[in-house]
Scaffold this motif. Structure first.
Motif, PDB file in Angstrom:
ATOM      1  N   GLY A  22       0.822  -1.217   0.000  1.00  0.00           N
ATOM      2  CA  GLY A  22       0.000   0.000   0.000  1.00  0.00           C
ATOM      3  C   GLY A  22       0.846   1.253   0.000  1.00  0.00           C
ATOM      4  N   THR A  23       0.334   2.263   0.672  1.00  0.00           N
ATOM      5  CA  THR A  23       0.965   3.588   0.672  1.00  0.00           C
ATOM      6  C   THR A  23       2.396   3.496   1.193  1.00  0.00           C
ATOM      7  OG1 THR A  23      -1.244   4.328   1.292  1.00  0.00           O
ATOM      8  CG2 THR A  23       0.490   5.979   1.339  1.00  0.00           C
ATOM      9  N   ALA A  46      -1.949  -8.244  -0.716  1.00  0.00           N
ATOM     10  CA  ALA A  46      -3.129  -9.104  -0.672  1.00  0.00           C
ATOM     11  C   ALA A  46      -4.107  -8.843  -1.827  1.00  0.00           C
ATOM     12  CB  ALA A  46      -3.843  -8.925   0.662  1.00  0.00           C
ATOM     13  N   TYR A  50     -13.826  -3.411   6.035  1.00  0.00           N
ATOM     14  CA  TYR A  50     -13.694  -3.723   7.459  1.00  0.00           C
ATOM     15  C   TYR A  50     -14.816  -3.048   8.245  1.00  0.00           C
ATOM     16  CZ  TYR A  50      -8.810  -4.775   6.118  1.00  0.00           C
ATOM     17  OH  TYR A  50      -7.668  -5.258   5.514  1.00  0.00           O
ATOM     18  N   PHE A  88     -13.674   1.384   5.769  1.00  0.00           N
ATOM     19  CA  PHE A  88     -13.110   1.020   4.459  1.00  0.00           C
ATOM     20  C   PHE A  88     -11.612   1.314   4.415  1.00  0.00           C
ATOM     21  CE2 PHE A  88     -17.571   2.153   3.324  1.00  0.00           C
ATOM     22  CZ  PHE A  88     -17.964   0.914   2.880  1.00  0.00           C
ATOM     23  N   GLY A 103      -8.111   0.777   1.471  1.00  0.00           N
ATOM     24  CA  GLY A 103      -7.736   0.429   0.106  1.00  0.00           C
ATOM     25  C   GLY A 103      -7.123  -0.965   0.012  1.00  0.00           C
ATOM     26  N   GLY A 109      -5.099  -3.613  -2.694  1.00  0.00           N
ATOM     27  CA  GLY A 109      -4.372  -3.656  -3.965  1.00  0.00           C
ATOM     28  C   GLY A 109      -3.209  -2.681  -3.935  1.00  0.00           C
ATOM     29  N   SER A 118      -4.560   2.353   0.557  1.00  0.00           N
ATOM     30  CA  SER A 118      -5.579   3.391   0.765  1.00  0.00           C
ATOM     31  C   SER A 118      -5.292   4.644  -0.046  1.00  0.00           C
ATOM     32  CB  SER A 118      -5.693   3.719   2.254  1.00  0.00           C
ATOM     33  OG  SER A 118      -6.120   2.558   2.950  1.00  0.00           O
ATOM     34  N   SER A 119      -4.051   4.804  -0.532  1.00  0.00           N
ATOM     35  CA  SER A 119      -3.780   6.005  -1.342  1.00  0.00           C
ATOM     36  C   SER A 119      -4.495   5.933  -2.696  1.00  0.00           C
ATOM     37  CB  SER A 119      -2.274   6.210  -1.534  1.00  0.00           C
ATOM     38  OG  SER A 119      -1.719   5.260  -2.420  1.00  0.00           O
ATOM     39  N   ASN A 166      -8.239   7.252  -1.456  1.00  0.00           N
ATOM     40  CA  ASN A 166      -8.418   8.330  -0.471  1.00  0.00           C
ATOM     41  C   ASN A 166      -8.860   9.633  -1.136  1.00  0.00           C
ATOM     42  OD1 ASN A 166      -6.143   9.695  -1.329  1.00  0.00           O
ATOM     43  ND2 ASN A 166      -4.852   9.041   0.369  1.00  0.00           N
ATOM     44  N   VAL A 187      -6.065  14.553  -0.165  1.00  0.00           N
ATOM     45  CA  VAL A 187      -5.623  15.777   0.532  1.00  0.00           C
ATOM     46  C   VAL A 187      -4.171  15.590   0.974  1.00  0.00           C
ATOM     47  CG1 VAL A 187      -5.970  17.183   2.595  1.00  0.00           C
ATOM     48  CG2 VAL A 187      -7.953  16.212   1.370  1.00  0.00           C
ATOM     49  N   ALA A 221      -1.355 -11.973  -2.732  1.00  0.00           N
ATOM     50  CA  ALA A 221      -0.569 -12.759  -1.775  1.00  0.00           C
ATOM     51  C   ALA A 221      -0.777 -12.161  -0.381  1.00  0.00           C
ATOM     52  CB  ALA A 221       0.906 -12.716  -2.149  1.00  0.00           C
ATOM     53  N   ALA A 270      -2.424   0.209   9.712  1.00  0.00           N
ATOM     54  CA  ALA A 270      -2.641   0.183  11.172  1.00  0.00           C
ATOM     55  C   ALA A 270      -3.705  -0.828  11.583  1.00  0.00           C
ATOM     56  CB  ALA A 270      -3.032   1.578  11.652  1.00  0.00           C
ATOM     57  N   LYS A 328      -4.179  -3.908  10.021  1.00  0.00           N
ATOM     58  CA  LYS A 328      -3.813  -5.320   9.827  1.00  0.00           C
ATOM     59  C   LYS A 328      -2.408  -5.686  10.305  1.00  0.00           C
ATOM     60  CE  LYS A 328      -6.119  -8.056   8.626  1.00  0.00           C
ATOM     61  NZ  LYS A 328      -6.514  -8.633   7.347  1.00  0.00           N
ATOM     62  N   TRP A 334     -10.804   7.892   8.564  1.00  0.00           N
ATOM     63  CA  TRP A 334      -9.965   6.816   8.003  1.00  0.00           C
ATOM     64  C   TRP A 334      -8.475   7.041   8.285  1.00  0.00           C
ATOM     65  CZ3 TRP A 334     -13.347   9.459   4.500  1.00  0.00           C
ATOM     66  CH2 TRP A 334     -14.576   8.830   4.302  1.00  0.00           C
ATOM     67  N   ASN A 389       2.851   9.008   6.601  1.00  0.00           N
ATOM     68  CA  ASN A 389       3.246   7.666   6.214  1.00  0.00           C
ATOM     69  C   ASN A 389       4.509   7.666   5.350  1.00  0.00           C
ATOM     70  OD1 ASN A 389       2.516   5.157   6.768  1.00  0.00           O
ATOM     71  ND2 ASN A 389       0.643   5.156   5.587  1.00  0.00           N
TER      72      ASN A 389
HETATM   73  C1  FAD Z   1     -11.494   6.648   2.182  1.00  0.00           C
HETATM   74  C2  FAD Z   1     -10.221   7.223   2.678  1.00  0.00           C
HETATM   75  C3  FAD Z   1      -9.972   8.590   2.511  1.00  0.00           C
HETATM   76  C4  FAD Z   1      -8.784   9.135   2.975  1.00  0.00           C
HETATM   77  N1  FAD Z   1      -8.482  10.430   2.661  1.00  0.00           N
HETATM   78  C5  FAD Z   1      -7.233  10.890   2.919  1.00  0.00           C
HETATM   79  C6  FAD Z   1      -6.798  12.139   2.410  1.00  0.00           C
HETATM   80  O1  FAD Z   1      -7.514  12.826   1.695  1.00  0.00           O
HETATM   81  N2  FAD Z   1      -5.544  12.553   2.715  1.00  0.00           N
HETATM   82  C7  FAD Z   1      -4.692  11.801   3.490  1.00  0.00           C
HETATM   83  O2  FAD Z   1      -3.556  12.234   3.754  1.00  0.00           O
HETATM   84  N3  FAD Z   1      -5.078  10.603   3.972  1.00  0.00           N
HETATM   85  C8  FAD Z   1      -6.304  10.125   3.669  1.00  0.00           C
HETATM   86  N4  FAD Z   1      -6.665   8.880   4.086  1.00  0.00           N
HETATM   87  C9  FAD Z   1      -5.731   8.129   4.917  1.00  0.00           C
HETATM   88  C10 FAD Z   1      -4.543   7.583   4.160  1.00  0.00           C
HETATM   89  O3  FAD Z   1      -4.893   7.236   2.845  1.00  0.00           O
HETATM   90  C11 FAD Z   1      -4.015   6.380   4.927  1.00  0.00           C
HETATM   91  O4  FAD Z   1      -3.682   6.788   6.239  1.00  0.00           O
HETATM   92  C12 FAD Z   1      -2.775   5.784   4.298  1.00  0.00           C
HETATM   93  O5  FAD Z   1      -2.968   5.587   2.932  1.00  0.00           O
HETATM   94  C13 FAD Z   1      -2.462   4.480   5.000  1.00  0.00           C
HETATM   95  O6  FAD Z   1      -1.300   3.920   4.446  1.00  0.00           O
HETATM   96  P1  FAD Z   1      -0.748   2.502   4.929  1.00  0.00           P
HETATM   97  O7  FAD Z   1       0.418   2.213   4.098  1.00  0.00           O
HETATM   98  O8  FAD Z   1      -0.569   2.535   6.410  1.00  0.00           O
HETATM   99  O9  FAD Z   1      -1.928   1.509   4.644  1.00  0.00           O
HETATM  100  P2  FAD Z   1      -2.595   1.173   3.244  1.00  0.00           P
HETATM  101  O10 FAD Z   1      -2.270   2.211   2.228  1.00  0.00           O
HETATM  102  O11 FAD Z   1      -4.023   0.920   3.528  1.00  0.00           O
HETATM  103  O12 FAD Z   1      -1.849  -0.141   2.797  1.00  0.00           O
HETATM  104  C14 FAD Z   1      -2.000  -1.397   3.395  1.00  0.00           C
HETATM  105  C15 FAD Z   1      -1.867  -2.425   2.292  1.00  0.00           C
HETATM  106  O13 FAD Z   1      -1.644  -3.683   2.873  1.00  0.00           O
HETATM  107  C16 FAD Z   1      -2.436  -4.649   2.197  1.00  0.00           C
HETATM  108  N5  FAD Z   1      -2.623  -5.741   3.135  1.00  0.00           N
HETATM  109  C17 FAD Z   1      -3.411  -5.787   4.238  1.00  0.00           C
HETATM  110  N6  FAD Z   1      -3.233  -6.949   4.881  1.00  0.00           N
HETATM  111  C18 FAD Z   1      -2.298  -7.641   4.192  1.00  0.00           C
HETATM  112  C19 FAD Z   1      -1.663  -8.912   4.366  1.00  0.00           C
HETATM  113  N7  FAD Z   1      -1.967  -9.684   5.404  1.00  0.00           N
HETATM  114  N8  FAD Z   1      -0.764  -9.323   3.447  1.00  0.00           N
HETATM  115  C20 FAD Z   1      -0.435  -8.550   2.360  1.00  0.00           C
HETATM  116  N9  FAD Z   1      -1.011  -7.339   2.158  1.00  0.00           N
HETATM  117  C21 FAD Z   1      -1.907  -6.884   3.075  1.00  0.00           C
HETATM  118  C22 FAD Z   1      -3.687  -3.903   1.822  1.00  0.00           C
HETATM  119  O14 FAD Z   1      -4.384  -4.534   0.756  1.00  0.00           O
HETATM  120  C23 FAD Z   1      -3.114  -2.549   1.432  1.00  0.00           C
HETATM  121  O15 FAD Z   1      -2.743  -2.508   0.075  1.00  0.00           O
HETATM  122  C24 FAD Z   1      -7.860   8.312   3.654  1.00  0.00           C
HETATM  123  C25 FAD Z   1      -8.092   6.944   3.824  1.00  0.00           C
HETATM  124  C26 FAD Z   1      -9.270   6.395   3.323  1.00  0.00           C
HETATM  125  C27 FAD Z   1      -9.492   4.917   3.496  1.00  0.00           C
END
Ligand code: FAD
Length: 593
Positions: free
Chosen positions: A21-22, A44, A73, A89, A91, A93, A97-98, A101, A104, A241, A284, A286, A535, A584
């Motif tokens: 993800g992000t 995943a 979720y 919810f 993201g 793939g 979540s980027s 989202n 912003v 995966a 955060a 998972k 989120w 992040n």
């Molecule tokens: C609807 C929405 C709107 C938002 N709007 C904003 C915004 O405008 N501006 C902003 O700054 N932030 C925004 N956020 C928050 C921001 O996008 C998130 O805080 C950030 O993207 C989280 O990054 P991450 O890498 O921690 O998690 P994620 O980007 O969610 O990445 C986690 C990844 O891990 C994968 N995964 C999960 N479990 C497993 C596993 N067991 N094995 C392999 N892969 C797995 C998931 O599929 C996902 O791809 C928003 C979030 C959402 C959901």
């Protein structure tokens, strides 16, 4: 090109990153800059490359219905909110979540990043944060002067990265909506924040987006950190995966080392070896799940699910912190000479704007850019009362807190007292509120108060040793009354903006909460019932000293392990007043220097 299972199963990579993800893709791109190391990403979800629905800005929320892009979720029933279960919810793939989202790009007040260091994390301060984030930022200032009359800001003075791979810019369509919002806030006495991206967002700010100004599309982790480096021979990405658990052994130094990661691919289990580090970037929600299934966490939780304890860390899945928001919407007069996102609910208008988007025009090139960050004392005369009440309650309960929480609350109380800009308002060009739904053919404006420093602390814990069973997400909304006190004051202030020009000249009436919600008790009840997640969940594997319930050290290494790192928002020890994507990037960049 993503990999086949044969290129991964039973092979060895220097770094195995769980979650593409992000944070995961940022980390993978940074680590694989060194051609001598091999990097594997296990994601995943799918690749979701070149999906118009993801790339198109202005499609907020439409992704939630797509099971290939979104994890649906759900929280457990929230006691303080009539047993409501909330959808959380996230993201799914590449890009995580980027890819779904609201785009912003906001950054926290510098003091709130310095607070990471105060909590026992040397080096985690604003100076370093800004250094890491600016490596990501590819800020492009508006070239045609279209924002000059609204913002009155000299963009050349903004301290923001301009060379990074993530396009950060203002969206194609900035119109009367933003002018009205900004001027209303100004007329309500809110000053302008001149350096919103370099540590001082206090006041009104127009905040840019992760937005490609040439193609008028979303920039996100995939476009910035995967596509440009996808052909690196030392970078392997396997999609579909799902990491289940880490296979560990006790090393000579008595600590745990992760030798391999067990993962599921097309309903079969596989394993891949890590020569150096295993990095958890599943987000955060998972990441604590993977740690617990690997035997790292709270003893009672692991006992309950019959997973044998390898490292006792009572902080895993604790200290979960949320941002909440609650929109106030007004119905607009028919005579307004601009269009809001409400029109996109009508298929005819949506089709017209899809066509316009292909020419870089129309509502799909719109984004959320109007913000103000206010100290509680600026918007409420009750700031001191709320502070004293919260302080008294915290002192009375201090003996019940887990180690380390009092230090966080001390800082949170200081923030209220010292006027930290914790009360955010977001200007949304359309209907964004509850419970009254939008009416067909009508347009709305919403101003959304957002809570950034919630005192309530939640948990995320596994309830089964079966990795396919989702953990229990429990944010414990409004467990601490001060959260509701502050939210209610923000709502009351936002409602007063209806009497301020130019907003007052554009509106017919308040749509939500509406005139029936009038007295303090009614507002309190409405706020309690209809507040929503932003989120931005963080903190579930906090970076804190181990004796303060910490899970990772300042190098993001899980205590008691040699080579397990957590590299996502889980590590945030105390939440900050900003949207979280930029944070992040700093987290994932920090371990690559
Ligand atoms: C609807 C929405 C709107 C938002 N709007 C904003 C915004 O405008 N501006 C902003 O700054 N932030 C925004 N956020 C928050 C921001 O996008 C998130 O805080 C950030 O993207 C989280 O990054 P991450 O890498 O921690 O998690 P994620 O980007 O969610 O990445 C986690 C990844 O891990 C994968 N995964 C999960 N479990 C497993 C596993 N067991 N094995 C392999 N892969 C797995 C998931 O599929 C996902 O791809 C928003 C979030 C959402 C959901």
């Amino acid at each position: 090109m993503t990999a086949d299972i044969d290129e991964v199963s039973d092979r060895t990579f220097d770094y195995v990153i769980c979650g593409g993800g992000t944070a995961g893709l940022t980390l993978a791109a940074r680590l694989s800059e060194d051609s001598d190391v091999s990097v594997l990403v296990l994601e995943a979800g799918g690749t979701n490359l070149d999906e118009a629905g993801i790339l198109r800005p202005g499609s907020w929320g439409s992704h939630f219905a797509n099971a290939d892009w979104t994890w649906p979720y759900k929280t457990v029933k929230q006691k303080a909110v009539d047993d409501t279960e909330y959808l959380w919810f996230r993201g799914k793939g590449l890009g995580g979540s980027s890819q779904i989202n609201f785009m912003v790009w906001a950054k926290p007040p510098k003091e709130e990043i310095d607070d990471f260091e105060r909590l026992g994390n040397p080096g985690w301060n604003w100076k370093n944060y800004q250094h890491y984030v600016s490596r990501t930022e590819g800020f492009v200032a508006p070239s045609d002067g279209k924002l000059d009359d609204i913002l009155k800001v000299d963009f050349s003075s903004w301290e923001v990265g301009r060379e990074g791979p993530m396009e950060i810019s203002f969206p194609g369509l900035v119109d009367e909506v933003e002018r009205c919002m900004v001027q209303t806030l100004r007329n309500a006495g809110i000053p302008s924040a001149s350096q919103p991206l370099s540590g001082d967002p206090n006041g009104i700010c127009l905040v840019p987006n992760t937005y490609d100004p040439v193609k008028n599309t979303r920039s996100y982790a995939t476009t910035a950190f995967y596509t440009p480096v996808a052909d690196r021979p030392n970078l392997t990405v396997l999609v579909h995966a799902t990491a289940h658990r880490l296979n560990t052994r006790e090393a000579a130094n008595g600590k745990l080392s992760a030798a391999s990661v067990e993962f599921e691919y097309k309903d079969r289990l596989y394993s891949v070896d890590a020569a150096k580090d295993v990095c958890l970037t599943a987000g955060a929600l998972k990441t604590p799940h993977i740690l617990e299934l690997s035997g790292i966490g709270r003893k009672d939780i692991l006992d309950k699910i019959s997973v044998s304890l390898k490292v006792e860390l009572p902080g895993v899945g604790e200290n979960v912190q949320e941002h909440l928001n609650l929109g106030v919407s007004w119905e607009l007069k028919d005579t307004v000479d601009f269009e809001t996102a409400d029109l996109l609910r009508d298929p005819t208008h949506a089709a017209k704007h899809l066509e316009l988007h292909s020419k870089g025009l129309g509502l799909f090139t719109k984004a959320v850019i109007g913000f103000a960050f206010n100290p509680l004392k600026r918007i409420s005369s009750l700031s001191d009362v709320i502070y004293e009440k919260a302080k008294a309650k915290i002192m009375a309960n201090a003996h019940r807190f887990p180690p380390g929480l009092m230090e966080q609350y001390t800082i949170q109380l200081e923030r209220i007292k010292n006027g930290a800009p914790e009360c955010e308002v977001i200007c949304f060009p359309g209907h964004f509120s509850s419970p009254a739904p939008p009416e067909a053919g009508k347009q709305y404006l919403s101003i959304v108060p957002a809570m950034n420093h919630c005192f309530s602390r939640g948990t995320i814990h596994s309830i089964s040793s079966d990795p396919r069973v989702e953990p229990e997400f429990d944010p414990r909304y409004f467990e601490q009354e001060v959260d509701l006190d502050i939210l209610v004051e923000s709502v009351k202030w936002v409602r007063t903006l209806a009497d301020v020009a130019p907003l007052k000249n554009l509106i017919v009436c308040e749509h939500n909460p509406g005139s029936k919600i009038a007295n303090e008790e009614e507002i309190r009840e409405w706020a309690r019932k209809y507040a929503l997640t932003t989120w931005h969940t963080a903190g579930s594997c906090s970076m804190l000293p181990r004796e303060h319930s910490g899970v990772v050290d300042p190098e993001l290494r899980v205590y008691g392990t040699n080579n397990v790192r957590v590299v996502d928002l889980s590590v945030v020890p105390l939440h900050f007043a900003a949207h979280t994507t930029s944070g992040n990037r700093a987290i994932s960049d920090s371990i690559c220097v």
